[in-house]
Write a protein that holds these residues in place. Structure first.
Motif, PDB file in Angstrom:
ATOM      1  N   ARG A 272     138.265  81.799  75.453  1.00 27.42           N
ATOM      2  CA  ARG A 272     137.055  81.317  76.117  1.00 27.42           C
ATOM      3  C   ARG A 272     136.383  80.218  75.297  1.00 27.42           C
ATOM      4  NH1 ARG A 272     134.518  84.637  79.917  1.00 27.42           N
ATOM      5  NH2 ARG A 272     132.992  82.939  80.024  1.00 27.42           N
ATOM      6  N   ASP A 273     136.338  80.400  73.976  1.00 32.28           N
ATOM      7  CA  ASP A 273     135.723  79.388  73.113  1.00 32.28           C
ATOM      8  C   ASP A 273     136.514  78.087  73.140  1.00 32.28           C
ATOM      9  OD1 ASP A 273     133.662  81.042  72.392  1.00 32.28           O
ATOM     10  OD2 ASP A 273     134.574  81.713  70.526  1.00 32.28           O
ATOM     11  N   TRP A 274     137.831  78.184  73.127  1.00 34.86           N
ATOM     12  CA  TRP A 274     138.658  76.975  73.186  1.00 34.86           C
ATOM     13  C   TRP A 274     138.438  76.236  74.507  1.00 34.86           C
ATOM     14  CZ3 TRP A 274     143.287  79.952  70.791  1.00 34.86           C
ATOM     15  CH2 TRP A 274     143.329  79.718  69.405  1.00 34.86           C
ATOM     16  N   ILE A 275     138.396  76.980  75.599  1.00 38.42           N
ATOM     17  CA  ILE A 275     138.210  76.360  76.908  1.00 38.42           C
ATOM     18  C   ILE A 275     136.869  75.629  76.983  1.00 38.42           C
ATOM     19  CG2 ILE A 275     137.860  76.855  79.367  1.00 38.42           C
ATOM     20  CD1 ILE A 275     139.918  79.105  79.080  1.00 38.42           C
ATOM     21  N   SER A 276     135.831  76.234  76.377  1.00 36.90           N
ATOM     22  CA  SER A 276     134.498  75.622  76.418  1.00 36.90           C
ATOM     23  C   SER A 276     134.305  74.559  75.346  1.00 36.90           C
ATOM     24  CB  SER A 276     133.424  76.703  76.279  1.00 36.90           C
ATOM     25  OG  SER A 276     133.541  77.382  75.039  1.00 36.90           O
ATOM     26  N   GLY A 277     135.341  74.301  74.529  1.00 37.65           N
ATOM     27  CA  GLY A 277     135.264  73.236  73.534  1.00 37.65           C
ATOM     28  C   GLY A 277     134.794  73.655  72.164  1.00 37.65           C
ATOM     29  N   ASP A 278     134.562  74.960  71.938  1.00 36.70           N
ATOM     30  CA  ASP A 278     134.148  75.449  70.623  1.00 36.70           C
ATOM     31  C   ASP A 278     135.390  75.777  69.796  1.00 36.70           C
ATOM     32  OD1 ASP A 278     131.303  75.428  71.088  1.00 36.70           O
ATOM     33  OD2 ASP A 278     131.625  77.141  72.424  1.00 36.70           O
ATOM     34  N   TYR A 279     136.035  74.740  69.299  1.00 33.83           N
ATOM     35  CA  TYR A 279     137.333  74.915  68.659  1.00 33.83           C
ATOM     36  C   TYR A 279     137.247  75.680  67.343  1.00 33.83           C
ATOM     37  CZ  TYR A 279     138.530  71.402  72.121  1.00 33.83           C
ATOM     38  OH  TYR A 279     138.695  70.734  73.301  1.00 33.83           O
ATOM     39  N   MET A 280     136.188  75.455  66.567  1.00 35.83           N
ATOM     40  CA  MET A 280     136.075  76.158  65.297  1.00 35.83           C
ATOM     41  C   MET A 280     135.892  77.660  65.504  1.00 35.83           C
ATOM     42  SD  MET A 280     133.598  75.433  62.046  1.00 35.83           S
ATOM     43  CE  MET A 280     132.125  76.107  62.789  1.00 35.83           C
ATOM     44  N   SER A 281     134.989  78.018  66.422  1.00 42.48           N
ATOM     45  CA  SER A 281     134.777  79.438  66.709  1.00 42.48           C
ATOM     46  C   SER A 281     136.035  80.062  67.294  1.00 42.48           C
ATOM     47  CB  SER A 281     133.609  79.611  67.686  1.00 42.48           C
ATOM     48  OG  SER A 281     132.405  79.189  67.097  1.00 42.48           O
ATOM     49  N   GLY A 282     136.718  79.309  68.189  1.00 45.11           N
ATOM     50  CA  GLY A 282     137.953  79.820  68.773  1.00 45.11           C
ATOM     51  C   GLY A 282     139.011  80.055  67.722  1.00 45.11           C
ATOM     52  N   ALA A 283     139.145  79.117  66.784  1.00 42.59           N
ATOM     53  CA  ALA A 283     140.133  79.269  65.720  1.00 42.59           C
ATOM     54  C   ALA A 283     139.791  80.458  64.826  1.00 42.59           C
ATOM     55  CB  ALA A 283     140.214  77.992  64.892  1.00 42.59           C
ATOM     56  N   THR A 284     138.496  80.638  64.541  1.00 47.54           N
ATOM     57  CA  THR A 284     138.073  81.764  63.702  1.00 47.54           C
ATOM     58  C   THR A 284     138.407  83.098  64.359  1.00 47.54           C
ATOM     59  OG1 THR A 284     136.240  80.445  62.816  1.00 47.54           O
ATOM     60  CG2 THR A 284     136.107  82.827  62.532  1.00 47.54           C
ATOM     61  N   ARG A 285     138.108  83.202  65.640  1.00 43.44           N
ATOM     62  CA  ARG A 285     138.394  84.456  66.348  1.00 43.44           C
ATOM     63  C   ARG A 285     139.905  84.676  66.475  1.00 43.44           C
ATOM     64  NH1 ARG A 285     133.690  86.427  68.718  1.00 43.44           N
ATOM     65  NH2 ARG A 285     132.047  84.897  69.099  1.00 43.44           N
ATOM     66  N   ALA A 286     140.663  83.598  66.680  1.00 41.60           N
ATOM     67  CA  ALA A 286     142.116  83.734  66.778  1.00 41.60           C
ATOM     68  C   ALA A 286     142.713  84.206  65.460  1.00 41.60           C
ATOM     69  CB  ALA A 286     142.734  82.405  67.197  1.00 41.60           C
ATOM     70  N   ILE A 287     142.217  83.652  64.352  1.00 38.82           N
ATOM     71  CA  ILE A 287     142.693  84.085  63.033  1.00 38.82           C
ATOM     72  C   ILE A 287     142.354  85.551  62.803  1.00 38.82           C
ATOM     73  CG2 ILE A 287     142.352  83.783  60.548  1.00 38.82           C
ATOM     74  CD1 ILE A 287     141.933  80.782  61.137  1.00 38.82           C
ATOM     75  N   GLU A 288     141.142  85.946  63.214  1.00 37.90           N
ATOM     76  CA  GLU A 288     140.755  87.352  63.097  1.00 37.90           C
ATOM     77  C   GLU A 288     141.719  88.252  63.870  1.00 37.90           C
ATOM     78  OE1 GLU A 288     137.030  90.295  64.361  1.00 37.90           O
ATOM     79  OE2 GLU A 288     137.072  88.201  64.997  1.00 37.90           O
ATOM     80  N   ALA A 289     142.058  87.841  65.097  1.00 37.73           N
ATOM     81  CA  ALA A 289     142.974  88.630  65.921  1.00 37.73           C
ATOM     82  C   ALA A 289     144.356  88.721  65.285  1.00 37.73           C
ATOM     83  CB  ALA A 289     143.078  88.010  67.317  1.00 37.73           C
ATOM     84  N   VAL A 290     144.834  87.610  64.725  1.00 38.90           N
ATOM     85  CA  VAL A 290     146.146  87.607  64.075  1.00 38.90           C
ATOM     86  C   VAL A 290     146.145  88.532  62.860  1.00 38.90           C
ATOM     87  CG1 VAL A 290     147.767  86.192  62.759  1.00 38.90           C
ATOM     88  CG2 VAL A 290     146.813  85.317  64.894  1.00 38.90           C
ATOM     89  N   LEU A 291     145.084  88.488  62.068  1.00 36.02           N
ATOM     90  CA  LEU A 291     145.001  89.351  60.884  1.00 36.02           C
ATOM     91  C   LEU A 291     144.972  90.833  61.273  1.00 36.02           C
ATOM     92  CD1 LEU A 291     142.457  87.378  58.657  1.00 36.02           C
ATOM     93  CD2 LEU A 291     144.922  87.625  58.292  1.00 36.02           C
ATOM     94  N   ILE A 292     144.250  91.140  62.352  1.00 35.93           N
ATOM     95  CA  ILE A 292     144.226  92.529  62.822  1.00 35.93           C
ATOM     96  C   ILE A 292     145.614  92.960  63.281  1.00 35.93           C
ATOM     97  CG2 ILE A 292     143.337  94.068  64.619  1.00 35.93           C
ATOM     98  CD1 ILE A 292     140.708  92.501  64.482  1.00 35.93           C
ATOM     99  N   ALA A 293     146.301  92.075  64.013  1.00 36.39           N
ATOM    100  CA  ALA A 293     147.657  92.388  64.472  1.00 36.39           C
ATOM    101  C   ALA A 293     148.596  92.610  63.289  1.00 36.39           C
ATOM    102  CB  ALA A 293     148.179  91.259  65.361  1.00 36.39           C
ATOM    103  N   ILE A 294     148.455  91.783  62.257  1.00 37.53           N
ATOM    104  CA  ILE A 294     149.277  91.959  61.050  1.00 37.53           C
ATOM    105  C   ILE A 294     148.955  93.291  60.387  1.00 37.53           C
ATOM    106  CG2 ILE A 294     149.685  91.089  58.721  1.00 37.53           C
ATOM    107  CD1 ILE A 294     149.295  88.269  59.838  1.00 37.53           C
ATOM    108  N   GLY A 295     147.657  93.633  60.343  1.00 38.21           N
ATOM    109  CA  GLY A 295     147.258  94.920  59.764  1.00 38.21           C
ATOM    110  C   GLY A 295     147.856  96.095  60.517  1.00 38.21           C
ATOM    111  N   LEU A 296     147.870  96.009  61.848  1.00 27.42           N
ATOM    112  CA  LEU A 296     148.489  97.061  62.656  1.00 27.42           C
ATOM    113  C   LEU A 296     149.975  97.185  62.337  1.00 27.42           C
ATOM    114  CD1 LEU A 296     146.849  96.375  66.144  1.00 27.42           C
ATOM    115  CD2 LEU A 296     146.353  98.267  64.586  1.00 27.42           C
ATOM    116  N   ALA A 297     150.642  96.046  62.239  1.00 24.18           N
ATOM    117  CA  ALA A 297     152.076  96.060  61.955  1.00 24.18           C
ATOM    118  C   ALA A 297     152.363  96.614  60.563  1.00 24.18           C
ATOM    119  CB  ALA A 297     152.642  94.652  62.087  1.00 24.18           C
ATOM    120  N   VAL A 298     151.548  96.238  59.585  1.00 27.24           N
ATOM    121  CA  VAL A 298     151.747  96.709  58.213  1.00 27.24           C
ATOM    122  C   VAL A 298     151.575  98.220  58.134  1.00 27.24           C
ATOM    123  CG1 VAL A 298     150.768  96.689  55.881  1.00 27.24           C
ATOM    124  CG2 VAL A 298     151.139  94.539  57.098  1.00 27.24           C
ATOM    125  N   GLY A 299     150.473  98.728  58.713  1.00 29.81           N
ATOM    126  CA  GLY A 299     150.209 100.163  58.646  1.00 29.81           C
ATOM    127  C   GLY A 299     151.288 100.982  59.332  1.00 29.81           C
TER     128      GLY A 299
END
Length: 256
Positions: A212-239
């Motif tokens: 949603r942030d990327w679509i509305s042009g908030d690229y920094m916030s979108g990138a931050t949330r995407a990185i957060e999601a990737v880190l959580i996914a990595i944490g799930l995989a690690v555990g």
């Protein structure tokens, strides 16, 4: 108009929204509308998942407030209350003092009781397991594990640990519980049961808000949330992966 109170009201509204899962554009729009509804000039808000910057001018004076956002939860009821207060400010049903008081009340409302959170987590895990074509015993097991994981999650939140550490620990505990239930013969398809229960921890809201942030042009916030999601996914995989690897090495048996 009392600009100091308007600044407090606008920044508190943005803080509540950011802490409870609102999209960046919604936060900025709401803060700006609240400030402008009380005749603030050149009102601006800049929001990121970890910070909020609010400024406006009034009678040739500039007012600025910067907030650090640390909490990251999900409470749609608080978002709804802030939106309702914002609308009332725009149509002049509330003055700045009443708006600030209403926002403080909204920030302190009690969420769902813990027992309902536990029950909801159990049912969610159960039905995700059915969605993945697990049988009745798989679903019941996932429901039990989901409830236990929610209890542990609430206790870990009290410790204020890093969110990624919490995810790794919860994923590992979840996998251990499912493997133990499989070992005693209660679970028929442990991969499906793990998948159903682990859906409770998947960062669906973070991914949605990033898009949603990327679509509305908030690229920094979108990138931050995407990185957060990737880190959580990595944490799930690690555990989960670590526990499965240890289980197969010491107990034996495949994933299926």
């Amino acid at each position: 108009m009392r600009p100091e109170i308007v600044l407090k009201a606008g920044s508190l509204a943005g803080k509540i929204l950011l802490e409870n899962g609102a999209e960046t554009y919604r936060v900025e729009e709401t803060v700006t509308r609240i400030c402008e509804s009380f005749n603030a000039e050149d009102a601006n808000a800049f929001a990121t998942p970890t910070g909020l910057f609010v400024s406006f001018e009034y009678e040739e004076e500039t007012y600025v407030k910067v907030l650090r956002i640390k909490q990251n939860a999900m409470d749609l009821e608080r978002i709804h209350l802030v939106n309702d207060i914002s609308r009332k400010c725009v149509i002049k049903e509330l003055d700045e003092v009443q708006a600030l008081s209403a926002l403080r009340s909204a920030s302190m409302i009690e969420g769902y009781k813990n027992i309902w959170k536990i029950i909801s987590a159990g049912f969610a895990a159960m039905f995700f397991t059915f969605l993945f074509e697990g049988n009745l015993f798989d679903g019941i097991a996932a429901g039990l594990v989901g409830g236990v994981v929610q209890v542990i999650r609430m206790e870990l939140e009290k410790l204020k640990l890093n969110s990624i550490v919490n995810i790794i620990v919860l994923s590992a505990i979840l996998t251990i519980l499912v493997l133990l239930l499989t070992y005693i013969g209660f679970v028929d398809h442990r991969d499906i049961t793990i998948s159903g229960a682990i859906m409770l921890l998947v960062p669906g809201v973070a991914i949605t808000n990033a898009v949603r942030d990327w679509i509305s042009g908030d690229y920094m916030s979108g990138a931050t949330r995407a990185i957060e999601a990737v880190l959580i996914a990595i944490g799930l995989a690690v555990g989960a992966g670590l526990i499965l690897s240890l289980w197969m090495n010491f107990i034996g048996g495949g994933v299926l």
